[in-house]
Design a protein around this motif. Structure first.
Motif, PDB file in Angstrom:
ATOM      1  N   PRO A  42       0.758  -1.045   0.129  1.00  0.00           N
ATOM      2  CA  PRO A  42       0.048   0.111   0.007  1.00  0.00           C
ATOM      3  C   PRO A  42       0.878   1.383   0.038  1.00  0.00           C
ATOM      4  CG  PRO A  42      -0.042  -0.955   2.144  1.00  0.00           C
ATOM      5  CD  PRO A  42       0.604  -1.943   1.365  1.00  0.00           C
ATOM      6  N   PHE A  43       2.036   1.201   0.680  1.00  0.00           N
ATOM      7  CA  PHE A  43       2.785   2.356   0.805  1.00  0.00           C
ATOM      8  C   PHE A  43       3.652   2.614  -0.661  1.00  0.00           C
ATOM      9  CE2 PHE A  43       6.553   4.906   2.146  1.00  0.00           C
ATOM     10  CZ  PHE A  43       5.732   6.171   2.509  1.00  0.00           C
ATOM     11  N   PHE A  44       4.637   1.841  -0.552  1.00  0.00           N
ATOM     12  CA  PHE A  44       5.638   1.716  -1.912  1.00  0.00           C
ATOM     13  C   PHE A  44       4.851   1.631  -3.036  1.00  0.00           C
ATOM     14  CE2 PHE A  44       8.222   1.010   1.979  1.00  0.00           C
ATOM     15  CZ  PHE A  44       9.347   2.091   1.650  1.00  0.00           C
ATOM     16  N   GLY A  45       4.097   0.421  -3.264  1.00  0.00           N
ATOM     17  CA  GLY A  45       3.365   0.224  -4.613  1.00  0.00           C
ATOM     18  C   GLY A  45       2.418   1.058  -4.944  1.00  0.00           C
ATOM     19  N   ILE A  46       1.564   1.658  -4.146  1.00  0.00           N
ATOM     20  CA  ILE A  46       0.334   2.381  -4.458  1.00  0.00           C
ATOM     21  C   ILE A  46       0.705   4.012  -4.118  1.00  0.00           C
ATOM     22  CG2 ILE A  46      -2.090   2.704  -3.850  1.00  0.00           C
ATOM     23  CD1 ILE A  46      -1.624   0.215  -5.400  1.00  0.00           C
ATOM     24  N   TYR A  47       0.848   4.203  -2.910  1.00  0.00           N
ATOM     25  CA  TYR A  47       1.041   5.623  -2.316  1.00  0.00           C
ATOM     26  C   TYR A  47       1.938   6.287  -3.077  1.00  0.00           C
ATOM     27  CZ  TYR A  47       0.643   9.569   1.005  1.00  0.00           C
ATOM     28  OH  TYR A  47       0.705  10.920   1.237  1.00  0.00           O
ATOM     29  N   LEU A  64      -3.020  -4.663  11.155  1.00  0.00           N
ATOM     30  CA  LEU A  64      -3.031  -3.286  11.450  1.00  0.00           C
ATOM     31  C   LEU A  64      -2.756  -2.219   9.974  1.00  0.00           C
ATOM     32  CD1 LEU A  64      -2.007  -0.893  13.254  1.00  0.00           C
ATOM     33  CD2 LEU A  64       0.145  -1.651  13.209  1.00  0.00           C
ATOM     34  N   SER A  65      -1.792  -2.852   9.251  1.00  0.00           N
ATOM     35  CA  SER A  65      -1.592  -2.243   7.864  1.00  0.00           C
ATOM     36  C   SER A  65      -2.975  -2.499   6.929  1.00  0.00           C
ATOM     37  CB  SER A  65      -0.543  -2.911   7.305  1.00  0.00           C
ATOM     38  OG  SER A  65      -0.626  -4.508   6.885  1.00  0.00           O
ATOM     39  N   GLY A  66      -3.476  -3.576   7.163  1.00  0.00           N
ATOM     40  CA  GLY A  66      -4.885  -3.762   6.403  1.00  0.00           C
ATOM     41  C   GLY A  66      -5.775  -2.781   6.615  1.00  0.00           C
ATOM     42  N   PHE A  67      -6.073  -2.440   7.843  1.00  0.00           N
ATOM     43  CA  PHE A  67      -7.092  -1.697   8.279  1.00  0.00           C
ATOM     44  C   PHE A  67      -6.710  -0.314   8.316  1.00  0.00           C
ATOM     45  CE2 PHE A  67      -9.135  -5.644   9.443  1.00  0.00           C
ATOM     46  CZ  PHE A  67     -10.486  -5.672   9.068  1.00  0.00           C
ATOM     47  N   GLY A  68      -5.542  -0.085   8.726  1.00  0.00           N
ATOM     48  CA  GLY A  68      -4.943   1.282   8.944  1.00  0.00           C
ATOM     49  C   GLY A  68      -4.602   2.044   7.513  1.00  0.00           C
ATOM     50  N   LEU A  69      -4.007   1.167   6.466  1.00  0.00           N
ATOM     51  CA  LEU A  69      -3.957   1.884   5.341  1.00  0.00           C
ATOM     52  C   LEU A  69      -5.008   1.532   4.244  1.00  0.00           C
ATOM     53  CD1 LEU A  69      -0.004   1.388   5.275  1.00  0.00           C
ATOM     54  CD2 LEU A  69      -1.384   3.240   6.170  1.00  0.00           C
ATOM     55  N   ASN A  70      -6.196   1.837   4.449  1.00  0.00           N
ATOM     56  CA  ASN A  70      -7.029   1.225   3.324  1.00  0.00           C
ATOM     57  C   ASN A  70      -8.081   2.397   3.172  1.00  0.00           C
ATOM     58  OD1 ASN A  70      -8.741  -0.889   2.194  1.00  0.00           O
ATOM     59  ND2 ASN A  70     -10.427  -0.241   3.260  1.00  0.00           N
ATOM     60  N   SER A  71      -7.329   3.837   3.106  1.00  0.00           N
ATOM     61  CA  SER A  71      -7.898   4.832   2.451  1.00  0.00           C
ATOM     62  C   SER A  71      -7.563   4.866   1.047  1.00  0.00           C
ATOM     63  CB  SER A  71      -7.356   6.125   3.127  1.00  0.00           C
ATOM     64  OG  SER A  71      -5.808   6.478   3.019  1.00  0.00           O
ATOM     65  N   THR A  72      -8.114   5.814   0.315  1.00  0.00           N
ATOM     66  CA  THR A  72      -8.209   5.926  -1.224  1.00  0.00           C
ATOM     67  C   THR A  72      -6.773   5.810  -1.737  1.00  0.00           C
ATOM     68  OG1 THR A  72     -10.335   6.657  -1.126  1.00  0.00           O
ATOM     69  CG2 THR A  72      -9.175   6.805  -3.223  1.00  0.00           C
ATOM     70  N   GLU A  73      -5.829   6.913  -0.863  1.00  0.00           N
ATOM     71  CA  GLU A  73      -4.574   7.123  -1.372  1.00  0.00           C
ATOM     72  C   GLU A  73      -3.677   5.628  -1.247  1.00  0.00           C
ATOM     73  OE1 GLU A  73      -6.028   8.728   0.995  1.00  0.00           O
ATOM     74  OE2 GLU A  73      -6.097  10.825   0.720  1.00  0.00           O
ATOM     75  N   TYR A  74      -4.036   4.931  -0.679  1.00  0.00           N
ATOM     76  CA  TYR A  74      -3.010   3.669  -0.478  1.00  0.00           C
ATOM     77  C   TYR A  74      -3.805   2.585  -1.187  1.00  0.00           C
ATOM     78  CZ  TYR A  74      -0.873   5.939   3.505  1.00  0.00           C
ATOM     79  OH  TYR A  74      -0.284   7.059   4.274  1.00  0.00           O
ATOM     80  N   GLY A  75      -5.010   2.821  -2.036  1.00  0.00           N
ATOM     81  CA  GLY A  75      -5.453   1.879  -2.650  1.00  0.00           C
ATOM     82  C   GLY A  75      -6.708   1.117  -2.281  1.00  0.00           C
ATOM     83  N   GLY A  76      -7.289   1.845  -1.230  1.00  0.00           N
ATOM     84  CA  GLY A  76      -8.250   1.308  -0.355  1.00  0.00           C
ATOM     85  C   GLY A  76      -9.544   2.072  -1.014  1.00  0.00           C
ATOM     86  N   SER A  77     -10.769   1.569  -0.006  1.00  0.00           N
ATOM     87  CA  SER A  77     -11.889   2.038  -0.511  1.00  0.00           C
ATOM     88  C   SER A  77     -12.533   3.073   0.729  1.00  0.00           C
ATOM     89  CB  SER A  77     -13.032   1.006  -0.552  1.00  0.00           C
ATOM     90  OG  SER A  77     -12.877   0.270   0.776  1.00  0.00           O
TER      91      SER A  77
END
Length: 556
Positions: A73-78, A224-237
């Motif tokens: 989510p951070f390096f690959g998406i953000y 932690l990473s799955g629920f914490g970094l699930n905003s749109t910027e990290y590829g989440g919903s």
């Protein structure tokens, strides 16, 4: 001496020793309370809680850094790192992790305050906390893509230099990982000491219990990473970001402090026998003798060749996951949590019912199935037969996780049985270093194999034409063909079980010439790994095909 005779002999000696210790302890109540002289250990007592905490936090870090729970989510998406650069980040961490062999040498040969393990565990966690807390003070970058109506807009580039920020965070995580390496190599050595106080027949129980604690740590990190970094910027919903990557770094820094506390207050280390404690000079000579052992060299060659080919991954993998499957961090967290339980379950079941199963046949069966299952999931997704994040994760990761715990169980027991008394940390560290040094090599192979098919550019995934799909598919197929080579190494090098391994260890010979060849090859591989990492990190050389680029002549 055959395997059955060796097994019976060891068990008979252990039975006599246990009977003697039981009679002795029953005759003296005082002696029964003396933890320092127990022939076996009880990992459920209070003095072992710190060891469980260490393994738990170790699992958190391995899941976060050595795994890809946060990297995706951070390096690959953000930050939208290129596929070859994204693949190189774990190679950087693997090389840093490999340096823990030097900590192993000091932990075995240079006690601090009269102890070989606890001081190094504390020092390591303090170093890790320092790097993590300092990273939290750094200015946080904006994401590569902007957000429109709670949707990541791939046509709106908000921060085109976002990927350049990756270097700082890779550096910070590398420093933290260096500290974690110091702590965990001492923890692993203490784990081996606990395990070797069990009878050979039941020796795997300590290892199983402590590795279950480690996987609970991995479970926590995944959630932690799955629920914490699930905003749109990290590829989440989710439209709102509740925590950022820097907040997760802060949480891990606090965990390091907690681990330091429990190490100091609730971890028992067995006293050092001064007669067994060697000076560093003699210790290095002992290491050199271990390296010359034919059994050690055989296992080293197996670990090296297996890692070089089994871990080869296409630079298209992360883009398939992000652009085609649309995998969200929260989905990764949920499926990752399920996978952690599957790993724990597979370890428990295999330990209880199949601990004496032929390692060789099991490993070959597992490797073939992992290759087939992974290829199936990726190809189905590439050609748009099924493009669903749940299907992709279940088919690609969960199906393989069913077997992962068994491979980990075999690897841990292999290292434990091969380690030598008074050099547990070094032997354990040598094998781990060999395995880790294969990561940059397998990354370079994967990037090089993928390079001719031009799967680095984001445009290929956004266009999604039949030509694009076939190019990506060829890259995936090529890497899985390379993966299949690792199956051959199992048949020629891996022992059938721990009893055969101990028998071969007793029959092992020594060769100075083979030891020199081994050291030379490992040294060359280490230098090559560092060189490849530097080439992939410098913008002027990222275009080289050896690191997954399209060739500098094609650079705009």
């Amino acid at each position: 001496m055959n395997t059955k005779m060796l097994h019976d002999s060891i068990c008979r000696r252990q039975s006599i020793q246990n009977d003697y210790e039981r009679i002795k302890s029953s005759g003296s109540e005082a002696n029964s309370d003396d933890d320092d002289h127990e022939p076996e250990v009880n990992v459920c007592r209070i003095s072992a809680i710190g060891l469980f905490v260490n393994k738990f936090v170790e699992g958190c870090f391995l899941s976060m850094i050595m795994g890809r729970n946060i990297l995706y989510p951070f390096f690959g998406i953000y930050l939208n790192a290129a596929g070859n650069s994204f693949n190189s980040i774990p190679a950087v961490f693997a090389t840093i992790w490999a340096t823990k062999i030097f900590s192993a040498i000091f932990s075995d040969a240079l006690p601090l305050f009269g102890k070989r393990r606890l001081p190094y565990m504390v020092i390591g966690w303090i170093i890790a906390a320092s790097f993590l807390f300092s990273a939290c003070l750094h200015e946080y970058p904006e994401p590569y893509y902007g957000v429109t109506n709670c949707t990541r807009n791939t046509s709106l580039v908000l921060n085109p230099r976002a990927s350049e920020s990756a270097f700082f965070y890779v550096l910070s995580l590398s420093g933290a990982l260096f500290g974690v390496g110091i702590a965990t190599v001492a923890t692993d050595a203490l784990t081996v000491e606990y395990a070797k106080r069990e009878p050979l027949k039941t020796r795997d129980k300590v290892l199983a219990y402590l590795n279950i604690a480690q996987f609970f740590g991995a479970l926590f990190a995944t959630i932690l990473s799955g629920f914490g970094l699930n905003s749109t910027e990290y590829g989440g919903s989710w439209c709102t970001s509740y925590i950022d990557f820097e907040d997760i770094l802060l949480i891990y820094g606090v965990l390091c402090v907690v681990c330091t506390f429990f190490t100091l207050t609730a971890t028992h280390e067995f006293p050092v026998d001064p007669k067994k404690l060697m000076p560093i000079k003699d210790h290095l000579a002992g290491i050199w003798k271990t390296v010359q052992s034919s059994m050690f060299l055989k296992m080293a060659v197996y670990i090296f060749l297996s890692g070089c080919f089994a871990d080869v991954q296409s630079s298209a993998s992360v883009k398939i996951k992000a652009y085609y499957a649309g995998v969200q961090p929260i989905t990764t967290g949920i499926v990752g949590a399920l996978n952690s339980f599957l790993v724990i379950g597979s370890i428990v079941i295999f330990t209880k019912y199949f601990s004496n199963t032929d390692w060789r046949k099991v490993t070959i069966f597992i490797k073939i199935n992992i290759i087939l299952l992974t290829a199936f999931a990726q190809l189905i997704t590439i050609f748009d037969v099924v493009r669903n994040q749940y299907f992709y994760l279940l088919a690609d990761e969960t199906s393989c996780t069913l077997f992962l715990g068994i491979l980990i169980y075999i690897a841990i027991n292999l290292s434990a049985e091969l380690s030598n008394e008074s050099q547990e940390a070094t032997t354990y560290g040598l094998l781990a270093t060999i395995r880790l040094l294969t990561n940059p090599i397998s990354t370079a192979i994967g990037n090089s194999v993928s390079a001719p098919f031009d799967v680095v550019s984001n445009d290929r995934y956004i266009r999604d034409t039949k030509e694009d799909q076939w190019s990506i598919a060829y890259a995936i197929i090529a890497t899985h063909v390379v993966n299949s080579v690792s199956v051959l190494t199992v048949y020629y090098f891996l022992p059938k079980n721990k009893f055969e391994l101990n028998e071969l260890k007793l029959q092992s010979t020594h060769s100075k010439k083979k030891g020199l060849v081994f050291v030379g090859v490992i040294s060359v591989v280490f230098v090559l790994a560092i060189t490849l990492i530097m080439l992939s990190a410098v913008p002027q050389t990222q275009c080289l095909q050896v690191v997954g680029g399209q060739g500098c002549s094609n650079k705009n």
